[in-house]
Design a protein around this motif. Structure first.
Motif, PDB file in Angstrom:
ATOM      1  N   LEU A  66       3.819  -3.960  -8.676  1.00  0.00           N
ATOM      2  CA  LEU A  66       3.669  -4.420  -9.940  1.00  0.00           C
ATOM      3  C   LEU A  66       2.960  -5.367 -10.076  1.00  0.00           C
ATOM      4  O   LEU A  66       1.978  -5.819 -10.886  1.00  0.00           O
ATOM      5  CB  LEU A  66       5.014  -4.366 -10.751  1.00  0.00           C
ATOM      6  N   ALA A  67       3.394  -6.531  -9.239  1.00  0.00           N
ATOM      7  CA  ALA A  67       2.538  -7.847  -9.255  1.00  0.00           C
ATOM      8  C   ALA A  67       0.812  -7.767  -9.138  1.00  0.00           C
ATOM      9  O   ALA A  67       0.270  -8.377  -9.803  1.00  0.00           O
ATOM     10  CB  ALA A  67       3.140  -8.878  -8.420  1.00  0.00           C
ATOM     11  N   VAL A  68       0.757  -6.972  -8.252  1.00  0.00           N
ATOM     12  CA  VAL A  68      -0.704  -6.618  -7.788  1.00  0.00           C
ATOM     13  C   VAL A  68      -1.584  -6.038  -8.932  1.00  0.00           C
ATOM     14  O   VAL A  68      -2.549  -6.192  -9.356  1.00  0.00           O
ATOM     15  CB  VAL A  68      -0.903  -5.973  -6.637  1.00  0.00           C
ATOM     16  N   CYS A  69      -0.582  -4.717  -9.494  1.00  0.00           N
ATOM     17  CA  CYS A  69      -1.146  -4.103 -10.669  1.00  0.00           C
ATOM     18  C   CYS A  69      -1.476  -5.129 -12.005  1.00  0.00           C
ATOM     19  O   CYS A  69      -2.400  -5.005 -12.552  1.00  0.00           O
ATOM     20  CB  CYS A  69      -0.283  -3.075 -11.074  1.00  0.00           C
ATOM     21  N   THR A 106      10.275 -23.530  -5.763  1.00  0.00           N
ATOM     22  CA  THR A 106       9.709 -22.233  -5.936  1.00  0.00           C
ATOM     23  C   THR A 106      10.679 -21.091  -5.922  1.00  0.00           C
ATOM     24  O   THR A 106      10.139 -19.981  -5.928  1.00  0.00           O
ATOM     25  CB  THR A 106       8.490 -22.059  -5.113  1.00  0.00           C
ATOM     26  N   LYS A 107      11.699 -21.238  -5.361  1.00  0.00           N
ATOM     27  CA  LYS A 107      12.831 -20.287  -5.010  1.00  0.00           C
ATOM     28  C   LYS A 107      13.274 -19.529  -6.277  1.00  0.00           C
ATOM     29  O   LYS A 107      14.198 -18.517  -5.912  1.00  0.00           O
ATOM     30  CB  LYS A 107      14.150 -20.971  -4.185  1.00  0.00           C
ATOM     31  N   ASN A 108      12.993 -19.804  -7.531  1.00  0.00           N
ATOM     32  CA  ASN A 108      13.198 -19.039  -8.601  1.00  0.00           C
ATOM     33  C   ASN A 108      12.152 -18.115  -9.243  1.00  0.00           C
ATOM     34  O   ASN A 108      12.322 -17.737 -10.356  1.00  0.00           O
ATOM     35  CB  ASN A 108      14.224 -19.779  -9.932  1.00  0.00           C
ATOM     36  N   ARG A 109      11.103 -17.980  -8.344  1.00  0.00           N
ATOM     37  CA  ARG A 109      10.001 -17.233  -9.119  1.00  0.00           C
ATOM     38  C   ARG A 109      10.284 -15.565  -8.843  1.00  0.00           C
ATOM     39  O   ARG A 109      11.263 -15.201  -8.125  1.00  0.00           O
ATOM     40  CB  ARG A 109       8.846 -17.251  -7.890  1.00  0.00           C
ATOM     41  N   PRO A 110       9.621 -14.669  -9.794  1.00  0.00           N
ATOM     42  CA  PRO A 110      10.027 -13.360  -9.895  1.00  0.00           C
ATOM     43  C   PRO A 110       9.941 -12.410  -8.756  1.00  0.00           C
ATOM     44  O   PRO A 110      10.997 -11.911  -8.519  1.00  0.00           O
ATOM     45  CB  PRO A 110       8.996 -13.016 -11.042  1.00  0.00           C
ATOM     46  N   LEU A 111       9.207 -12.618  -7.722  1.00  0.00           N
ATOM     47  CA  LEU A 111       9.054 -11.965  -6.725  1.00  0.00           C
ATOM     48  C   LEU A 111      10.224 -12.312  -5.690  1.00  0.00           C
ATOM     49  O   LEU A 111      10.409 -11.522  -5.087  1.00  0.00           O
ATOM     50  CB  LEU A 111       7.539 -12.029  -5.941  1.00  0.00           C
ATOM     51  N   VAL A 112      10.491 -13.729  -5.530  1.00  0.00           N
ATOM     52  CA  VAL A 112      11.565 -14.166  -4.514  1.00  0.00           C
ATOM     53  C   VAL A 112      12.855 -13.557  -5.234  1.00  0.00           C
ATOM     54  O   VAL A 112      13.685 -12.999  -4.284  1.00  0.00           O
ATOM     55  CB  VAL A 112      11.627 -15.661  -4.809  1.00  0.00           C
ATOM     56  N   ARG A 113      13.021 -13.313  -6.338  1.00  0.00           N
ATOM     57  CA  ARG A 113      14.080 -12.730  -7.084  1.00  0.00           C
ATOM     58  C   ARG A 113      14.227 -11.262  -7.019  1.00  0.00           C
ATOM     59  O   ARG A 113      15.228 -10.862  -7.579  1.00  0.00           O
ATOM     60  CB  ARG A 113      14.661 -13.450  -8.350  1.00  0.00           C
ATOM     61  N   GLY A 114      13.081 -10.708  -6.468  1.00  0.00           N
ATOM     62  CA  GLY A 114      13.105  -9.266  -6.697  1.00  0.00           C
ATOM     63  C   GLY A 114      13.121  -8.706  -8.060  1.00  0.00           C
ATOM     64  O   GLY A 114      13.503  -7.479  -8.441  1.00  0.00           O
ATOM     65  N   GLN A 115      12.733  -9.640  -9.234  1.00  0.00           N
ATOM     66  CA  GLN A 115      12.887  -8.754 -10.653  1.00  0.00           C
ATOM     67  C   GLN A 115      11.592  -7.935 -10.760  1.00  0.00           C
ATOM     68  O   GLN A 115      11.626  -7.379 -11.960  1.00  0.00           O
ATOM     69  CB  GLN A 115      12.764 -10.208 -11.507  1.00  0.00           C
ATOM     70  N   PHE A 175       0.784  -1.269   0.057  1.00  0.00           N
ATOM     71  CA  PHE A 175       0.084  -0.075   0.098  1.00  0.00           C
ATOM     72  C   PHE A 175       0.909   1.176  -0.089  1.00  0.00           C
ATOM     73  O   PHE A 175       0.769   2.098  -0.746  1.00  0.00           O
ATOM     74  CB  PHE A 175      -0.890   0.099   1.264  1.00  0.00           C
ATOM     75  N   LEU A 176       1.948   1.274   0.913  1.00  0.00           N
ATOM     76  CA  LEU A 176       2.925   2.384   0.822  1.00  0.00           C
ATOM     77  C   LEU A 176       3.695   2.537  -0.501  1.00  0.00           C
ATOM     78  O   LEU A 176       3.592   3.538  -1.111  1.00  0.00           O
ATOM     79  CB  LEU A 176       4.038   2.199   1.879  1.00  0.00           C
ATOM     80  N   MET A 177       3.756   1.474  -1.175  1.00  0.00           N
ATOM     81  CA  MET A 177       4.513   1.533  -2.633  1.00  0.00           C
ATOM     82  C   MET A 177       3.322   2.367  -3.314  1.00  0.00           C
ATOM     83  O   MET A 177       3.980   2.957  -4.057  1.00  0.00           O
ATOM     84  CB  MET A 177       4.844   0.280  -2.931  1.00  0.00           C
ATOM     85  N   GLY A 178       2.270   1.858  -3.190  1.00  0.00           N
ATOM     86  CA  GLY A 178       1.150   2.567  -4.014  1.00  0.00           C
ATOM     87  C   GLY A 178       1.179   4.015  -3.905  1.00  0.00           C
ATOM     88  O   GLY A 178       1.056   4.851  -4.697  1.00  0.00           O
TER      89      GLY A 178
END
Lengths: 194, 440
Positions: free
Chosen positions: B219-222, B205-214, A171-174
């Motif tokens: 942005l994922a939620v959007c 699952t350790k190479n998923r984009p959110l885990v790796r900070g990509q 939320f803060l990021m938003g």
């Protein structure tokens, strides 16, 4: 006594965990870092290049498997951006602390379990060739079940905290993204006006 | 060109020494082989007057839960700027700031044996700038939305559409497939958004984009919102409200029920099975506009299939589940896990027999599908009896081809509309007559 000594000698137990936990719990860059100064985080041994204006993410931590982030402190950081950065730093520290301890406990209890089972079978920790003796998956299943049920409440607490932190940070990021967008629009309008 | 080649050469020449050294230190890790493989894939590209070294991304392999090796955390994409001064060449001649000294000191204190400078530069290379590059975005979003799983979900929805006893409407079919695909992308993205620290701790699952900070969580939620909202809107307005409602309900069930429940109770498996059963029902309702027995039967077949598939998969992941805090039958109730898998293999035989009774297929379907259903039941029985890794693997891999084959056979044995009209079947007849009236 002898058992723990044997564990330490044989398995390389988790005596390293205590030292590491103390040094890595402050990962993420000091909150009091001077703006614009070259970033460095205690114990991580890496500094992002000075010209970089982004966060940097590192390899997974040995104990927690989480990737540490070194946060960028912009020269003109707004209060909102500061709140976000501090929230992320705090979350990172909490997560790091939880998982490092948890994984260390897992490893240690697993070693103890293997040791006790091998002892019951009358075997040594290492066989004739010097290879570490292991139990098969079915024998380990008892340990996995036990470990999961023992840590259930701890996980419930962590889940609640994690969800709360995740939502707050997102939320803060938003809010920060929105503020930045408005700032950019205002700047654009001013420039077009000029 | 020459400059680049020289740098590349020197780069690679040094590295084997470092890695060979590391290998002597490491135990049981296939570092050499994997790192050399990684090196082979590096090539130099010139892009926008910048010389950058870029590693060819590894093709995403199907999640293999039974990998024996410890997966090393290799970055799939590495983009470096070739610095004119390589830090390895001049470790001490650089004017050392306090920071450099501190780094070298701390690196020297680490348990990694070998010269601290070498360890430092290898570690340094593993640090990535968290900057989103546009040409990486499609790959990142594909992994975020679990595109392969989404494709499977869309194909089960298409199977539901195809099995519906109505004339085939291409537009409706495409809209339903697209809507279902978008809904699935949204659900998978939110699932990954909720599970970052847990995914980090599991090998699968350790190479998923959110885990790796990509990609950032925002942005994922959007992305999830920008898939989910149009997807459900498409289903509701372009197909029919019932399908839209089912899609929305499924997203809710997956993200808000199944995902949190994974860490609370073993009942999550049953909820997850319902999540898997809904897409073919959606396909059916998209075609017919109503939720009838045929839809429920197709849903039932997918529901039953989930158990041998997932229970067999989870058998090999018990250590990761236990450490990660996931409540799965395979960990807490192993006997139940195997019983349920076998039970549902047998249920598949029963459900296949019900299909002709409901006039969805002809009686050839239970006959032709019997061999494959018996085979999976046999493997289910072996899993129940032996309860070991090899029987669980066999069952899992069988489930992967069993479902597409079953759906294909079902489609080929589909009761055609003409047959129904001949037999004076009410449903088929009505449709036929209705069609005659509405067409000009």
């Amino acid at each position: 006594m002898a058992a723990t000594r044997a564990l330490r000698a044989g398995g390389g137990g988790c005596c390293c965990c205590h030292r590491r936990l103390l040094s890595s719990s402050s990962a993420g860059g000091s909150p009091t870092a001077e703006r614009g100064e070259r970033r460095e985080s205690a114990g991580l041994g890496f500094s992002p290049p000075a010209h970089s204006r982004n966060d940097w993410i590192g390899p997974p931590d040995k104990h927690s498997n989480l990737r540490p982030v070194i946060f960028y402190v912009p020269p003109k950081e707004s209060p909102l951006e500061r709140r976000l950065r501090e929230a992320r730093q705090e979350a990172q520290a909490c997560d790091q602390h939880f998982w490092a301890r948890h994984n260390c406990a897992f490893r240690q209890e697993k070693e103890e379990f293997i040791y006790s089972r091998l002892k019951a079978k009358g075997l040594e920790m290492r066989d004739e060739t010097g290879q570490k003796a292991t139990l098969n998956a079915e024998e380990m299943a008892d340990f996995y079940k036990d470990f999961l049920s023992k840590n259930f409440r701890k996980h419930m607490q962590y889940n609640r905290d994690w969800y709360k932190r995740n939502f707050t940070i997102t939320f803060l990021m938003g809010q920060v993204a929105l503020a930045r967008a408005l700032r950019w629009l205002r700047w654009k309008k001013k420039n077009v006006g000029n | 060109g020459l400059f680049v080649w020289h740098l590349k050469n020197t780069g690679i020449r040094q590295i084997p020494c470092q890695f060979v050294h590391l290998c002597r230190v490491a135990n049981d890790r296939l570092i050499t082989f994997q790192y050399f493989n990684f090196l082979k894939r590096m090539y130099v590209t010139q892009y926008n007057k910048d010389l950058s070294q870029r590693a060819k991304p590894k093709s995403d392999s199907v999640a293999s839960p039974f990998r024996e090796l410890q997966q090393l955390d290799q970055e799939k994409k590495v983009i470096h700027k070739i610095r004119p001064i390589s830090p390895v060449h001049q470790p001490l001649s650089e004017t050392s700031s306090r920071n450099e000294l501190r780094e070298i000191k701390s690196a020297a204190e680490t348990e990694d044996s070998g010269p601290p400078v070498r360890a430092e530069s290898k570690e340094d290379r593993q640090w990535k700038e968290m900057k989103l590059r546009l040409d990486d975005l499609p790959g990142i979003l594909a992994r975020l939305s679990k595109i392969k799983l989404t494709a499977l979900v869309v194909s089960t929805a298409s199977a539901g559409f195809a099995m519906a006893p109505v004339p085939f409407d291409l537009t409706c079919f495409l809209l339903a497939s697209l809507g279902t695909g978008l809904a699935s992308c949204a659900a998978n993205s939110i699932n990954q958004f909720f599970e970052v620290p847990f995914d980090s701790n599991m090998n699968r699952t350790k190479n998923r984009p959110l885990v790796r900070g990509q990609i950032s969580p925002l942005l994922a939620v959007c992305f999830a919102a920008s898939c989910g909202v149009p997807g459900i809107a498409l289903l509701t307005l372009g197909v029919n409200p019932l399908t839209g409602a089912l899609g929305a309900f499924n997203i809710f069930l997956y993200t808000c029920c199944y995902t949190p429940m994974k860490r609370m109770s073993i009942a999550n498996t049953w909820v997850g099975a319902v999540v898997g059963a809904i897409p073919p029902v959606m396909g059916w309702t998209a075609a017919t506009g109503s939720l009838d027995a045929g839809a429920l039967l197709l849903g039932g077949i997918l529901y039953s299939w989930q158990f041998p598939h997932f229970n067999a998969l989870s058998w090999g992941l018990r250590e990761d589940y236990s450490r990660g805090g996931y409540c799965m039958m395979s960990v807490t109730h192993p006997g139940l896990c195997r019983r349920v898998a076998l039970r549902h293999c047998l249920a598949l035989i029963g459900l296949s027999t019900v299909a002709p009774v409901l006039d969805i297929t002809t009686w050839t379907f239970p006959v032709i599908s019997l061999p494959i259903n018996l085979y999976i039941s046999y493997l289910g029985f072996r899993f129940y009896r032996d309860a070991d890794r090899s029987s669980s693997r066999k069952l899992f891999f069988c489930s992967l081809w069993h479902l597409p084959m079953l759906l294909l056979v079902m489609f080929t044995c589909k009761k055609s509309l003409l047959e129904k009209e001949d037999k004076g079947d009410l449903l088929g007849g009505n449709h036929g007559r209705a069609m005659e009236i509405t067409l000009p």
